[in-house]
Write a protein that holds these residues in place. Structure first.
Motif, short mmCIF file in Angstrom:
data_model
loop_
_atom_site.label_atom_id
_atom_site.label_comp_id
_atom_site.label_asym_id
_atom_site.label_seq_id
_atom_site.Cartn_x
_atom_site.Cartn_y
_atom_site.Cartn_z
N HIS A 133 -9.31 0.25 -4.29
CA HIS A 133 -9.65 1.67 -4.21
C HIS A 133 -8.41 2.53 -3.91
O HIS A 133 -8.54 3.73 -3.69
CB HIS A 133 -10.72 1.91 -3.14
CG HIS A 133 -11.95 1.09 -3.36
ND1 HIS A 133 -12.85 1.36 -4.37
CD2 HIS A 133 -12.42 -0.01 -2.72
CE1 HIS A 133 -13.83 0.46 -4.35
NE2 HIS A 133 -13.59 -0.38 -3.35
N GLY A 134 -7.25 1.90 -3.88
CA GLY A 134 -6.01 2.62 -3.61
C GLY A 134 -5.67 2.79 -2.15
O GLY A 134 -4.67 3.42 -1.82
N ALA A 135 -6.50 2.24 -1.27
CA ALA A 135 -6.23 2.34 0.17
C ALA A 135 -5.15 1.33 0.55
O ALA A 135 -5.02 0.28 -0.08
CB ALA A 135 -7.51 2.05 0.96
N PRO A 136 -4.35 1.66 1.57
CA PRO A 136 -3.34 0.70 2.00
C PRO A 136 -3.96 -0.59 2.52
O PRO A 136 -5.01 -0.56 3.17
CB PRO A 136 -2.57 1.42 3.10
CG PRO A 136 -3.29 2.68 3.38
CD PRO A 136 -4.35 2.87 2.36
N ARG A 137 -3.31 -1.70 2.20
CA ARG A 137 -3.80 -3.01 2.64
C ARG A 137 -2.62 -3.76 3.25
O ARG A 137 -1.56 -3.88 2.65
CB ARG A 137 -4.34 -3.80 1.46
CG ARG A 137 -4.73 -5.23 1.87
CD ARG A 137 -5.25 -6.02 0.71
NE ARG A 137 -6.65 -5.62 0.53
CZ ARG A 137 -7.39 -5.97 -0.50
NH1 ARG A 137 -6.89 -6.71 -1.46
NH2 ARG A 137 -8.64 -5.59 -0.58
#
Length: 164
Positions: A133-137
């Motif tokens: 979803h494009g969130a930082p991981r």
């Protein structure tokens, strides 16, 4: 908001404690397996640091930390000597100082207590990427990962987070 703090030193733990106290979903990850596994030197907390601490942690934790410290105003002035043992001079008079010296390990342990079960020890970060979803991981060396809305790098001089 989900916040991941990488680094469980004094800065990372203070941030984690403050975010938790304000109701954020926070997780702090550190490679150390014991919060006492750090340098044992004292650290001086001036009035600004003590005020910030009161905002970050519960009053009971602040009281315990302050009770463990020693007031600088009660100490003799520092003396500076050369290699031959000759007195070179004295440090400033701290008689009016509200600053205290506290043990780094005690400070780190109490901040870790404030973070509580949201502190994860023994976690080595290998990198930072993005989820589907494009969130930082945040990626760990054991193959695990955790996503967040915000990743904060508090992992020191050779920061893995900063490199990514």
């Amino acid at each position: 908001m989900r916040v991941v703090v990488v680094g469980g030193g004094i800065g990372g733990l203070a941030l984690g404690a403050g975010l938790r106290r304000r109701g954020f979903e926070v997780a702090v990850f550190d490679r150390d397996t014991d919060v006492a596994a750090t340098g044992g030197y004292h650290i001086t907390l001036d009035e600004r640091a003590q005020s910030a601490l009161k905002d970050l942690v519960e009053p009971e934790i602040t009281q315990r930390l302050l009770a463990s410290g020693s007031a600088l105003r009660l100490r003799e002035r520092d003396a500076f000597w050369d290699r031959r043992g000759r007195l070179l001079g004295h440090g400033p008079d701290l008689g009016d100082s509200a600053s205290i010296d506290v043990d780094r390990i005690t400070l780190r342990k109490l901040l870790a207590e404030a973070v509580g079960d949201r502190l994860h020890l023994g976690c080595n970060v290998s990198g930072v990427g993005h989820d589907d979803h494009g969130a930082p991981r945040v990626l760990f060396t054991d193959g695990a990962s955790v996503s967040a809305d915000l990743v904060v790098g508090a992992d020191g001089t050779h920061s893995v987070v900063a490199r990514h």
